[in-house]
Design a protein around this motif. Structure first.
Motif, PDB file in Angstrom:
ATOM      1  N   UNK A  11       2.417  20.497   0.935  1.00 24.03           N
ATOM      2  CA  UNK A  11       1.446  19.652   2.236  1.00 24.03           C
ATOM      3  C   UNK A  11       0.305  20.724   2.162  1.00 24.03           C
ATOM      4  N   UNK A  12       0.436  22.235   1.954  1.00 23.46           N
ATOM      5  CA  UNK A  12      -0.422  23.021   1.761  1.00 23.46           C
ATOM      6  C   UNK A  12      -1.557  22.761   0.772  1.00 23.46           C
ATOM      7  N   UNK A  13      -1.092  22.176  -0.216  1.00 17.42           N
ATOM      8  CA  UNK A  13      -2.031  21.911  -1.304  1.00 17.42           C
ATOM      9  C   UNK A  13      -2.675  20.732  -1.034  1.00 17.42           C
ATOM     10  N   UNK A  14      -2.234  19.972  -0.426  1.00 20.82           N
ATOM     11  CA  UNK A  14      -2.727  18.527   0.024  1.00 20.82           C
ATOM     12  C   UNK A  14      -3.869  18.933   1.144  1.00 20.82           C
ATOM     13  N   UNK A  15      -3.324  19.597   2.106  1.00 18.48           N
ATOM     14  CA  UNK A  15      -4.513  19.992   3.191  1.00 18.48           C
ATOM     15  C   UNK A  15      -5.681  20.873   2.662  1.00 18.48           C
ATOM     16  N   UNK A  20     -11.430  20.695   0.849  1.00 19.01           N
ATOM     17  CA  UNK A  20     -12.359  21.282  -0.286  1.00 19.01           C
ATOM     18  C   UNK A  20     -12.844  19.856  -0.505  1.00 19.01           C
ATOM     19  N   UNK A  21     -12.576  18.670  -0.250  1.00 22.21           N
ATOM     20  CA  UNK A  21     -13.104  17.496  -0.795  1.00 22.21           C
ATOM     21  C   UNK A  21     -14.308  17.301  -0.078  1.00 22.21           C
ATOM     22  N   UNK A  33     -12.296  10.738   1.132  1.00 19.48           N
ATOM     23  CA  UNK A  33     -11.079  11.442   0.085  1.00 19.48           C
ATOM     24  C   UNK A  33     -10.350  12.283   1.050  1.00 19.48           C
ATOM     25  N   UNK A  34     -10.920  13.070   1.989  1.00 14.21           N
ATOM     26  CA  UNK A  34     -10.395  14.047   2.685  1.00 14.21           C
ATOM     27  C   UNK A  34      -9.147  13.309   3.728  1.00 14.21           C
ATOM     28  N   UNK A  35      -9.770  12.190   4.432  1.00 16.79           N
ATOM     29  CA  UNK A  35      -8.877  11.552   5.493  1.00 16.79           C
ATOM     30  C   UNK A  35      -7.926  10.836   4.675  1.00 16.79           C
ATOM     31  N   UNK A  36      -7.945  10.403   3.518  1.00 19.88           N
ATOM     32  CA  UNK A  36      -6.962   9.660   2.634  1.00 19.88           C
ATOM     33  C   UNK A  36      -5.836  10.396   2.269  1.00 19.88           C
TER      34      UNK A  36
END
Length: 73
Positions: A11-15, A20-21, A33-36
């Motif tokens: 989850x932390x990597x995804x956030x 960063x996107x 990309x961020x919202x996805x």
């Protein structure tokens, strides 16, 4: 068969990738990309087949930011 929720590290990597996107890809592409990625973290993992999403996370986290001092060197 119920998919297992993502662990804290995933989850932390995804956030981090979602945040960063928006820096890597300013404008609508970065926002999309961020919202996805944030949506996937919330409930998309339940759909299974997360390989493409995790590849996207890896790409965003490894990509060099064109605004960073390292990119100018």
């Amino acid at each position: 068969m119920t998919p297992a929720p993502m662990d804290h590290h995933e989850k932390m990597r995804m956030r981090a990738a979602a945040f960063r996107a928006t820096r890597l890809y300013p404008g609508p592409v970065g926002e999309l990309v961020s919202r996805e990625l944030l949506s996937w973290e919330d409930f998309g993992y339940r759909l299974g087949g997360n390989r493409l999403v995790m590849d996207l996370v890896d790409h965003v986290l490894k990509a060099q930011d064109s605004h960073s001092p390292e990119a100018a060197a």
